[in-house]
Write a protein that holds these residues in place. Structure first.
Motif, short mmCIF file in Angstrom:
data_model
loop_
_atom_site.label_atom_id
_atom_site.label_comp_id
_atom_site.label_asym_id
_atom_site.label_seq_id
_atom_site.Cartn_x
_atom_site.Cartn_y
_atom_site.Cartn_z
N SER A 1 0.82 -1.21 0.00
CA SER A 1 0.00 0.00 0.00
C SER A 1 0.85 1.26 0.00
CB SER A 1 -0.92 0.02 1.22
OG SER A 1 -1.81 -1.05 1.18
N ALA A 2 1.99 1.19 0.63
CA ALA A 2 2.86 2.37 0.76
C ALA A 2 3.75 2.59 -0.46
CB ALA A 2 3.72 2.23 2.01
N GLU A 3 3.82 1.61 -1.34
CA GLU A 3 4.77 1.67 -2.46
C GLU A 3 4.62 2.93 -3.31
OE1 GLU A 3 6.11 -1.00 -6.28
OE2 GLU A 3 5.18 -2.01 -4.57
N SER A 4 3.42 3.23 -3.77
CA SER A 4 3.26 4.42 -4.63
C SER A 4 3.50 5.69 -3.83
CB SER A 4 1.88 4.44 -5.29
OG SER A 4 0.87 4.62 -4.34
N PHE A 5 3.16 5.68 -2.57
CA PHE A 5 3.43 6.85 -1.72
C PHE A 5 4.94 7.11 -1.65
CE2 PHE A 5 4.15 9.14 2.21
CZ PHE A 5 3.17 10.13 2.15
N LEU A 6 5.69 6.05 -1.39
CA LEU A 6 7.14 6.18 -1.26
C LEU A 6 7.82 6.50 -2.59
CD1 LEU A 6 7.77 3.16 1.12
CD2 LEU A 6 7.85 5.58 1.73
N ASN A 7 7.33 5.90 -3.68
CA ASN A 7 8.00 6.05 -4.97
C ASN A 7 7.51 7.22 -5.81
OD1 ASN A 7 9.56 3.78 -4.42
ND2 ASN A 7 8.04 2.41 -5.31
N GLU A 8 6.35 7.76 -5.46
CA GLU A 8 5.79 8.86 -6.25
C GLU A 8 5.55 10.11 -5.42
OE1 GLU A 8 2.36 7.34 -8.38
OE2 GLU A 8 3.46 5.48 -8.82
N ALA A 9 4.80 9.97 -4.34
CA ALA A 9 4.41 11.15 -3.56
C ALA A 9 5.61 11.82 -2.88
CB ALA A 9 3.36 10.76 -2.51
N ILE A 10 6.48 11.03 -2.30
CA ILE A 10 7.64 11.60 -1.61
C ILE A 10 8.58 12.30 -2.60
CG2 ILE A 10 9.72 11.06 -0.25
CD1 ILE A 10 7.21 11.09 1.47
N PHE B 1 1.63 19.88 -1.75
CA PHE B 1 1.22 19.39 -0.43
C PHE B 1 -0.17 18.78 -0.51
CE2 PHE B 1 -0.39 19.55 3.87
CZ PHE B 1 0.67 19.01 4.59
N ARG B 2 -1.04 19.38 -1.28
CA ARG B 2 -2.39 18.83 -1.44
C ARG B 2 -2.34 17.48 -2.16
NH1 ARG B 2 -4.34 24.85 -2.31
NH2 ARG B 2 -4.82 25.28 -0.12
N SER B 3 -1.43 17.36 -3.08
CA SER B 3 -1.23 16.07 -3.76
C SER B 3 -0.70 15.02 -2.77
CB SER B 3 -0.26 16.25 -4.93
OG SER B 3 -0.03 15.05 -5.57
N LEU B 4 0.23 15.44 -1.92
CA LEU B 4 0.75 14.56 -0.87
C LEU B 4 -0.39 14.10 0.05
CD1 LEU B 4 3.36 13.37 0.54
CD2 LEU B 4 3.21 15.39 2.03
N THR B 5 -1.25 15.03 0.41
CA THR B 5 -2.39 14.70 1.28
C THR B 5 -3.30 13.67 0.61
OG1 THR B 5 -2.28 16.91 2.27
CG2 THR B 5 -4.35 15.69 2.54
N SER B 6 -3.55 13.85 -0.67
CA SER B 6 -4.36 12.86 -1.42
C SER B 6 -3.69 11.49 -1.41
CB SER B 6 -4.57 13.33 -2.85
OG SER B 6 -5.37 14.48 -2.87
N ALA B 7 -2.37 11.49 -1.54
CA ALA B 7 -1.63 10.22 -1.51
C ALA B 7 -1.74 9.56 -0.14
CB ALA B 7 -0.17 10.45 -1.89
N CYS B 8 -1.72 10.34 0.92
CA CYS B 8 -1.91 9.79 2.27
C CYS B 8 -3.27 9.09 2.35
CB CYS B 8 -1.87 10.89 3.33
SG CYS B 8 -0.27 11.66 3.61
N ASN B 9 -4.30 9.79 1.90
CA ASN B 9 -5.65 9.24 1.97
C ASN B 9 -5.82 8.02 1.08
OD1 ASN B 9 -6.62 11.03 3.96
ND2 ASN B 9 -6.86 12.61 2.40
N ALA B 10 -5.16 8.01 -0.07
CA ALA B 10 -5.22 6.84 -0.96
C ALA B 10 -4.57 5.64 -0.28
CB ALA B 10 -4.53 7.15 -2.28
N CYS B 11 -3.47 5.85 0.39
CA CYS B 11 -2.79 4.76 1.10
C CYS B 11 -3.69 4.20 2.20
CB CYS B 11 -1.46 5.24 1.66
SG CYS B 11 -0.42 3.93 2.33
N HIS B 12 -4.33 5.10 2.93
CA HIS B 12 -5.25 4.65 3.98
C HIS B 12 -6.39 3.82 3.38
CE1 HIS B 12 -3.94 8.22 6.73
NE2 HIS B 12 -3.02 7.27 6.64
#
Length: 165
Positions: A104-113, A132-143
């Motif tokens: 679940s964290a893979e796209s967050f780590l490889n794209e959002a960060i 930052f808003r895109s990062l927030t969306s990525a957080c919610n997508a991971c959840h």
């Protein structure tokens, strides 16, 4: 022959002392007030329990996320970069303890960060807000991927840290 027997006896005595010392060390309680007790395996299990799973990771990530936001609002780009670095470290440490969260964290780590890191380098507040808003969306997508969409992340409204630029 006699010399070999003496060497063998000395070795046996030293080995016995080392084993007894190890047993005492494993059985002795450590930590303030002796809270960490048991043999070595029991102590490691307790330390692992104290470190916790991913929920304790999320406490640090939440702090770093908020600090990142305020760093961007202050246009303190070095502090923003610092927060992303430590947010990433917290996630990586948490994933060591909970490997089942890695997919679940893979796209967050490889794209959002990397994306937020690139935005910070631009040192532009408006670009930062978009990133930052895109990062927030990525957080919610991971959840959501973890079946925890009830944990909805939004931009911080209240600044709790005394750090200012």
């Amino acid at each position: 022959m006699k010399k070999n027997l003496l060497i063998l006896a000395a070795f046996a005595t030293i080995s016995s002392c080392q084993i007894n010392h190890q047993e005492k060390e494993e059985a002795s309680a450590v930590g303030s007030g002796g809270w960490l007790a048991g043999d070595t395996n029991e102590k490691f299990e307790e330390v692992a329990h104290q470190l916790g799973g991913f929920s304790k990771t999320m406490i640090e990530v939440s702090y770093r996320y908020s600090e990142l936001y305020w760093a961007g609002m202050d246009e303190n780009w070095q502090y923003a970069d610092h927060q992303v670095e430590h947010l990433l470290e917290a996630l990586e440490d948490g994933l060591k303890r909970r490997k089942e969260r890695a997919a679940s964290a893979e796209s967050f780590l490889n794209e959002a960060i990397p994306s937020i890191e690139a935005v910070i380098k631009k040192e532009d507040k408006e670009e930062f807000l978009k990133g930052f808003r895109s990062l927030t969306s990525a957080c919610n997508a991971c959840h959501a991927k973890e079946g925890e969409s009830f944990i909805m992340i939004k931009e911080p409204e209240v600044r709790t840290s005394p750090v200012r630029f």
